[in-house]
Design a protein around this motif. Structure first.
Motif, PDB file in Angstrom:
ATOM      1  N   TYR A  39       0.840  -1.200   0.000  1.00  0.00           N
ATOM      2  CA  TYR A  39       0.000   0.000   0.000  1.00  0.00           C
ATOM      3  C   TYR A  39       0.875   1.251   0.000  1.00  0.00           C
ATOM      4  N   ASP A  40       1.924   1.239   0.813  1.00  0.00           N
ATOM      5  CA  ASP A  40       2.793   2.415   0.896  1.00  0.00           C
ATOM      6  C   ASP A  40       3.490   2.691  -0.428  1.00  0.00           C
ATOM      7  N   LEU A  41       3.888   1.646  -1.139  1.00  0.00           N
ATOM      8  CA  LEU A  41       4.552   1.838  -2.431  1.00  0.00           C
ATOM      9  C   LEU A  41       3.579   2.469  -3.434  1.00  0.00           C
ATOM     10  N   VAL A  42       2.367   1.965  -3.480  1.00  0.00           N
ATOM     11  CA  VAL A  42       1.385   2.529  -4.412  1.00  0.00           C
ATOM     12  C   VAL A  42       1.058   3.967  -4.032  1.00  0.00           C
ATOM     13  N   ASP A  66       6.291  10.141  -6.206  1.00  0.00           N
ATOM     14  CA  ASP A  66       7.641   9.660  -5.919  1.00  0.00           C
ATOM     15  C   ASP A  66       8.147   8.891  -7.146  1.00  0.00           C
ATOM     16  N   ARG A  67       9.145   9.413  -7.811  1.00  0.00           N
ATOM     17  CA  ARG A  67       9.639   8.826  -9.056  1.00  0.00           C
ATOM     18  C   ARG A  67      10.230   7.435  -8.832  1.00  0.00           C
ATOM     19  N   GLY A  68      11.009   7.290  -7.758  1.00  0.00           N
ATOM     20  CA  GLY A  68      11.593   5.986  -7.482  1.00  0.00           C
ATOM     21  C   GLY A  68      10.534   4.940  -7.191  1.00  0.00           C
ATOM     22  N   ALA A  69       9.529   5.330  -6.423  1.00  0.00           N
ATOM     23  CA  ALA A  69       8.440   4.397  -6.135  1.00  0.00           C
ATOM     24  C   ALA A  69       7.681   4.031  -7.402  1.00  0.00           C
ATOM     25  N   ALA A  70       7.503   5.002  -8.295  1.00  0.00           N
ATOM     26  CA  ALA A  70       6.797   4.726  -9.549  1.00  0.00           C
ATOM     27  C   ALA A  70       7.573   3.729 -10.408  1.00  0.00           C
ATOM     28  N   GLU A  71       8.888   3.888 -10.482  1.00  0.00           N
ATOM     29  CA  GLU A  71       9.693   2.953 -11.285  1.00  0.00           C
ATOM     30  C   GLU A  71       9.645   1.541 -10.706  1.00  0.00           C
ATOM     31  N   ARG A  72       9.695   1.451  -9.392  1.00  0.00           N
ATOM     32  CA  ARG A  72       9.614   0.128  -8.766  1.00  0.00           C
ATOM     33  C   ARG A  72       8.230  -0.491  -8.974  1.00  0.00           C
ATOM     34  N   LEU A  73       7.197   0.337  -8.895  1.00  0.00           N
ATOM     35  CA  LEU A  73       5.833  -0.158  -9.092  1.00  0.00           C
ATOM     36  C   LEU A  73       5.634  -0.658 -10.517  1.00  0.00           C
ATOM     37  N   PRO A 115      -5.196   3.946  -3.252  1.00  0.00           N
ATOM     38  CA  PRO A 115      -4.151   2.935  -3.502  1.00  0.00           C
ATOM     39  C   PRO A 115      -4.582   1.508  -3.212  1.00  0.00           C
ATOM     40  N   ALA A 116      -5.562   1.310  -2.322  1.00  0.00           N
ATOM     41  CA  ALA A 116      -5.989  -0.044  -1.987  1.00  0.00           C
ATOM     42  C   ALA A 116      -6.644  -0.760  -3.161  1.00  0.00           C
ATOM     43  N   VAL A 117      -7.134  -0.002  -4.139  1.00  0.00           N
ATOM     44  CA  VAL A 117      -7.793  -0.614  -5.302  1.00  0.00           C
ATOM     45  C   VAL A 117      -6.883  -0.530  -6.532  1.00  0.00           C
ATOM     46  N   TYR A 118      -5.584  -0.519  -6.298  1.00  0.00           N
ATOM     47  CA  TYR A 118      -4.651  -0.364  -7.415  1.00  0.00           C
ATOM     48  C   TYR A 118      -4.727  -1.520  -8.404  1.00  0.00           C
ATOM     49  N   VAL A 154      -7.388  15.682   2.375  1.00  0.00           N
ATOM     50  CA  VAL A 154      -8.463  15.041   1.609  1.00  0.00           C
ATOM     51  C   VAL A 154      -8.064  13.629   1.206  1.00  0.00           C
ATOM     52  N   ASP A 155      -6.810  13.461   0.778  1.00  0.00           N
ATOM     53  CA  ASP A 155      -6.337  12.128   0.395  1.00  0.00           C
ATOM     54  C   ASP A 155      -6.374  11.170   1.584  1.00  0.00           C
ATOM     55  N   ARG A 156      -5.998  11.665   2.760  1.00  0.00           N
ATOM     56  CA  ARG A 156      -6.026  10.797   3.945  1.00  0.00           C
ATOM     57  C   ARG A 156      -7.455  10.365   4.270  1.00  0.00           C
ATOM     58  N   VAL A 157      -8.393  11.310   4.171  1.00  0.00           N
ATOM     59  CA  VAL A 157      -9.798  10.978   4.435  1.00  0.00           C
ATOM     60  C   VAL A 157     -10.293   9.940   3.437  1.00  0.00           C
ATOM     61  N   ARG A 158      -9.946  10.118   2.165  1.00  0.00           N
ATOM     62  CA  ARG A 158     -10.372   9.169   1.141  1.00  0.00           C
ATOM     63  C   ARG A 158      -9.778   7.789   1.394  1.00  0.00           C
ATOM     64  N   ARG A 159      -8.531   7.734   1.827  1.00  0.00           N
ATOM     65  CA  ARG A 159      -7.896   6.445   2.077  1.00  0.00           C
ATOM     66  C   ARG A 159      -8.523   5.753   3.281  1.00  0.00           C
ATOM     67  N   ILE A 160      -8.855   6.535   4.321  1.00  0.00           N
ATOM     68  CA  ILE A 160      -9.514   5.945   5.489  1.00  0.00           C
ATOM     69  C   ILE A 160     -10.893   5.433   5.102  1.00  0.00           C
TER      70      ILE A 160
END
Length: 364
Positions: free
Chosen positions: A9-12, A19-26, A69-72, A277-283
């Motif tokens: 979840y954190d990577l997504v 985060d460019r590095g996270a995107a490349e790994r994903l 991100p949970a529905v990636y 807003v993003d945190r609320v949506r994720r919760i």
């Protein structure tokens, strides 16, 4: 059990936030899933490396349209299938990936069981719409997707998806039967006569024809009788390894900056309000929170309904209460209380007949 670990979840979330590095790994971790899905779902004429590269470009661009991100994973599969559908509509025929999905699948399953190779060949006998759902169902059986993720990626409601999946399973079994019957040696003489005018191109009509023949023909029924049900045969099927041509194409697209043009406005996303807003949506996307929200909504609806029924009952009681109605309406007895007035009409109407009788008596 998934053959490739699902991105955390954190990577997504990090890739979603730029985060460019996270995107490349994903992109690297998601490539086998997307390639496997597209190889099985795309038309034989589709340019699969290009379609995979376009999908990965959206991942590198921050996954526009991904709400949580949970529905990636369902978002990723749904996006890939939209590219497949668009390619089928536009009849993409660049020729860089001209082999059929079945041939590619057989080439990458290696020295697996013969029936899995036949299952790969059977894909060619499935129509385009069913092939996309078949590719998702195959990933579910293999342990790469859950049923909820399959439904979300397909865009169908659960009841509709379950019915469609059963239909696709039945057609896939018929396709496997057709592949086995046609590959048997020596060939069945009756089947050869049935297919005398066949142009050797797989089609839904010929699939049904061969499947019906295999059920009625004693020879073909014996030859196809040992087929393992697909949901057992495909269990644990590993994801396909993307060939170098696909990996190189993805690198070229990402290096060309094509993904940058699709990226959302990072400055807007980095504001404190946007992060809140993003945190609320994720919760809100957490399954347990969604369940509690639904329960609370049902309780509120029931409370409103009970309140409305109680209010209606009180209003009915007030309308039926005579003590409350008396002051508002004048009793019927009070409208004509004067006996002279009340009886005046009767006397006026009765006096005339009495006088007539008296005149008649005098006349006699």
């Amino acid at each position: 059990m998934a053959s490739v670990p699902f991105p955390s979840y954190d990577l997504v979330a990090a890739a979603h936030d730029g985060d460019r590095g996270a995107a490349e790994r994903l992109v690297s971790e998601s490539l086998p899933l997307v390639y496997t899905l597209m190889v099985r779902a795309a038309s034989p004429r589709a340019d699969v490396p290009e379609l995979v590269a376009r999908t990965m470009a959206l991942v590198a661009a921050g996954m526009p349209g991904l709400g949580e991100p949970a529905v990636y994973r369902p978002w990723l599969c749904g996006t890939a299938l939209r590219f497949v559908w668009a390619a089928g509509q536009d009849e993409v025929t660049t020729g860089r990936h001209a082999d059929s999905p079945a041939m590619l699948l057989g080439a990458h399953t290696g020295a697996g069981p013969e029936q899995r190779a036949e299952a790969g060949e059977a894909i060619r006998w499935i129509g385009a719409d069913d092939r996309e759902l078949l590719a998702l169902w195959w990933l579910e059986v293999a342990g790469e997707l859950s049923r909820d993720e399959l439904v979300a990626a397909s865009g169908l409601v659960p009841a509709q998806a379950n019915g469609r999946i059963r239909q696709v399973e039945a057609r896939f079994e018929d396709a496997r039967t057709a592949v086995r019957a046609l590959a048997a040696l020596p060939p069945c003489a009756d089947l050869t006569a049935v297919l005398a005018r066949w142009d050797r191109r797989p089609s839904e009509r010929r699939r049904r024809q061969v499947a019906r023949h295999a059920q009625d023909c004693p020879i073909c029924r014996v030859r196809t009788g040992d087929l393992i049900p697909a949901d057992r045969l495909l269990r644990g099927t590993p994801l396909l390894v993307p060939p170098p041509a696909v990996v190189d194409r993805v690198r070229v697209v990402l290096a060309s900056g094509a993904a940058a043009g699709l990226a959302p406005d990072r400055g807007r996303r980095d504001t404190p309000v946007r992060r809140a807003v993003d945190r609320v949506r994720r919760i809100a996307a957490i399954p347990r929170v969604q369940t509690l929200t639904r329960v609370a909504a049902v309780c509120i609806a029931l409370a409103l309904l009970v309140g409305a029924l109680v209010s209606y009952a009180h209003s009915r009681e007030a309308a039926d209460d005579p003590s409350g109605a008396a002051p508002q309406a004048t009793p019927a007895s009070s409208r004509n209380t004067d006996p002279q007035v009340e009886g005046g009409g009767r006397r006026a109407s009765n006096d005339h007949p009495r006088e007539v009788r008296m005149l008649r008596e005098v006349a006699h």
